[in-house]
Design an enzyme around this catalytic site. Structure first.
Site, PDB file in Angstrom:
ATOM      1  N   ASN A   7      27.551  39.755  33.192  1.00 47.25           N
ATOM      2  CA  ASN A   7      28.372  38.955  34.113  1.00 47.25           C
ATOM      3  C   ASN A   7      28.375  37.495  33.614  1.00 47.25           C
ATOM      4  OD1 ASN A   7      28.963  37.142  36.299  1.00 47.25           O
ATOM      5  ND2 ASN A   7      28.765  38.847  37.711  1.00 47.25           N
ATOM      6  N   HIS A  10      28.530  32.546  35.616  1.00 52.27           N
ATOM      7  CA  HIS A  10      27.827  31.261  35.690  1.00 52.27           C
ATOM      8  C   HIS A  10      27.996  30.400  34.445  1.00 52.27           C
ATOM      9  CE1 HIS A  10      26.796  32.173  39.650  1.00 52.27           C
ATOM     10  NE2 HIS A  10      26.198  33.297  39.309  1.00 52.27           N
ATOM     11  N   HIS A  43      33.643  37.838  38.483  1.00 51.33           N
ATOM     12  CA  HIS A  43      33.961  37.856  39.915  1.00 51.33           C
ATOM     13  C   HIS A  43      34.903  36.699  40.207  1.00 51.33           C
ATOM     14  CE1 HIS A  43      32.142  37.757  44.300  1.00 51.33           C
ATOM     15  NE2 HIS A  43      33.451  37.885  44.291  1.00 51.33           N
ATOM     16  N   ARG A  45      36.273  34.749  42.814  1.00 55.21           N
ATOM     17  CA  ARG A  45      36.037  34.524  44.249  1.00 55.21           C
ATOM     18  C   ARG A  45      37.240  33.852  44.877  1.00 55.21           C
ATOM     19  NH1 ARG A  45      30.210  34.922  45.727  1.00 55.21           N
ATOM     20  NH2 ARG A  45      30.939  34.190  47.734  1.00 55.21           N
ATOM     21  N   ARG A  49      35.147  29.325  42.797  1.00 56.28           N
ATOM     22  CA  ARG A  49      34.075  28.370  42.498  1.00 56.28           C
ATOM     23  C   ARG A  49      33.562  28.504  41.067  1.00 56.28           C
ATOM     24  NH1 ARG A  49      29.399  30.787  46.391  1.00 56.28           N
ATOM     25  NH2 ARG A  49      31.097  30.604  47.865  1.00 56.28           N
ATOM     26  N   GLU A  70      35.236  42.011  39.600  1.00 59.17           N
ATOM     27  CA  GLU A  70      34.656  42.006  40.944  1.00 59.17           C
ATOM     28  C   GLU A  70      35.549  41.209  41.872  1.00 59.17           C
ATOM     29  OE1 GLU A  70      30.775  40.403  41.080  1.00 59.17           O
ATOM     30  OE2 GLU A  70      29.906  42.011  39.917  1.00 59.17           O
ATOM     31  N   THR A 101      26.649  36.873  46.432  1.00 59.56           N
ATOM     32  CA  THR A 101      26.960  38.046  47.239  1.00 59.56           C
ATOM     33  C   THR A 101      25.673  38.531  47.902  1.00 59.56           C
ATOM     34  OG1 THR A 101      28.584  38.520  45.559  1.00 59.56           O
ATOM     35  CG2 THR A 101      28.182  40.245  47.167  1.00 59.56           C
ATOM     36  N   GLU A 151      27.889  50.733  43.264  1.00 55.52           N
ATOM     37  CA  GLU A 151      26.906  49.853  42.641  1.00 55.52           C
ATOM     38  C   GLU A 151      25.877  49.511  43.700  1.00 55.52           C
ATOM     39  OE1 GLU A 151      28.164  46.985  39.821  1.00 55.52           O
ATOM     40  OE2 GLU A 151      26.552  45.596  40.331  1.00 55.52           O
ATOM     41  N   HIS A 194      22.350  42.899  40.645  1.00 60.54           N
ATOM     42  CA  HIS A 194      22.153  41.673  41.421  1.00 60.54           C
ATOM     43  C   HIS A 194      20.710  41.215  41.345  1.00 60.54           C
ATOM     44  CE1 HIS A 194      22.777  38.406  44.184  1.00 60.54           C
ATOM     45  NE2 HIS A 194      24.065  38.632  44.083  1.00 60.54           N
TER      46      HIS A 194
HETATM   47  N1  PXP Z   1      26.819  43.182  40.625  1.00 62.33           N
HETATM   48  C1  PXP Z   1      27.563  42.633  41.606  1.00 62.33           C
HETATM   49  C2  PXP Z   1      28.432  43.534  42.405  1.00 62.33           C
HETATM   50  C3  PXP Z   1      27.561  41.245  41.842  1.00 62.33           C
HETATM   51  O1  PXP Z   1      28.314  40.730  42.831  1.00 62.33           O
HETATM   52  C4  PXP Z   1      26.785  40.426  41.005  1.00 62.33           C
HETATM   53  C5  PXP Z   1      26.795  38.952  41.184  1.00 62.33           C
HETATM   54  O2  PXP Z   1      28.065  38.458  41.008  1.00 62.33           O
HETATM   55  C6  PXP Z   1      26.035  41.035  39.987  1.00 62.33           C
HETATM   56  C7  PXP Z   1      26.046  42.418  39.839  1.00 62.33           C
HETATM   57  C8  PXP Z   1      25.198  40.242  39.047  1.00 62.33           C
HETATM   58  O3  PXP Z   1      24.178  39.587  39.738  1.00 62.33           O
HETATM   59  P1  PXP Z   1      23.326  38.508  38.999  1.00 62.33           P
HETATM   60  O4  PXP Z   1      24.247  37.417  38.578  1.00 62.33           O
HETATM   61  O5  PXP Z   1      22.347  38.082  40.043  1.00 62.33           O
HETATM   62  O6  PXP Z   1      22.670  39.163  37.821  1.00 62.33           O
END
Ligand code: PXP
Length: 244
Positions: A7, A10, A43, A45, A49, A70, A101, A151, A194
């Site tokens: 992901n 960030h 994602h 949003r 952001r 996402e 989330t 998930e 997550h």
């Molecule tokens: N899976 C989903 C569905 C999420 O919403 C997120 C965060 O955007 C992640 C995985 C990844 O989480 P993290 O950034 O904490 O590793």
């Protein structure tokens, strides 16, 4: 094989902190691909952001591995997904005021609405995934509405670990393990994610029913210290060791 979805949200968070054009999440995604990511997760949003609409356009153009898009269950996001037709769409709950989330999607209470919402996405060829807590009623509901994938939210398990609340962590891990088997037995493909870190990934990766992990925040943070590719390679190694 257990897939790793990286992901890159960030990277965009850091970019947006200064309103600059760098660091570029698409460059990070390409690097992640080279480092062994099996997919890229982003994602979009509602408040934009981190990831922006233009990032999704650019990712669709640039990636060789599948994009896992996402999104919240809104008409705006559905239209964007239908325009791009990414490999996978993961439906997540979204609240404006939350930092990330925070919980899984409430599928059981929104069953009809969600069934109608995901049908066109499935028809467009997207694999539809639903982000939910390790809860039997939610998994059954996700199955009934026609999702192909769930998930499992690993956030609570990771938080308990970080806070040293090991009994609660182990109870949550047991729930995740049982619910991965339960969902698999229903015919759902099981993903998880997550909050996962080097310390928490292995018990999740060891679950044979789990086919994909989506990991972002920790990897982007760790990349400050060791670089993105080595950070991903170490996660991959831990996942593979746990699976073996
Ligand atoms: N899976 C989903 C569905 C999420 O919403 C997120 C965060 O955007 C992640 C995985 C990844 O989480 P993290 O950034 O904490 O590793």
């Amino acid at each position: 094989m257990l897939r790793l979805g990286v992901n890159i949200d960030h990277v965009a968070t850091v970019r947006n902190a200064r309103g600059s054009a760098y660091p570029d999440p698409v460059r990070a995604a390409k690097l992640a691909e080279e480092a062994g990511a099996d997919g890229i997760t982003a994602h979009l949003r509602e408040d934009r952001r981190h990831i922006a609409d233009a990032d999704i356009d650019a990712l669709m153009e640039a990636l060789s591995v599948p994009l896992n898009f996402e999104m919240a269950a809104t008409d705006e996001m559905q239209a964007i997904a239908l325009r791009h037709k990414p490999h996978a769409v993961c439906i997540v709950p979204e609240k404006r005021e939350e930092r990330t989330t925070e919980g899984g999607l409430e599928v059981a209470r929104e069953e009809n609405k969600l069934a109608h919402f995901i049908a066109p996405l499935r028809d467009a060829g997207c694999r539809v995934s639903i982000f939910i807590a390790a809860d039997e009623a939610q998994i059954e509901a996700a199955n009934r509405i026609g999702a192909q994938v769930i998930e499992l939210h690993t956030g609570a398990y990771c938080d308990f670990h970080a806070e040293g609340r090991f009994e609660e962590r182990d109870a949550e891990l047991a729930r995740l393990t049982n619910m991965a088997s339960f969902a698999h037995a229903l015919g759902l493909e099981v993903h998880a994610g997550h909050g996962l870190t080097y310390e928490t990934v292995q018990p999740i990766a060891a679950q044979p029913e789990v086919m994909e992990l989506n990991i972002g925040h920790f990897l982007i943070g760790e990349s400050i210290f060791r670089g993105l590719a080595p950070a991903i390679e170490e996660m991959r190694r831990l996942m593979d060791d746990a699976r073996a």
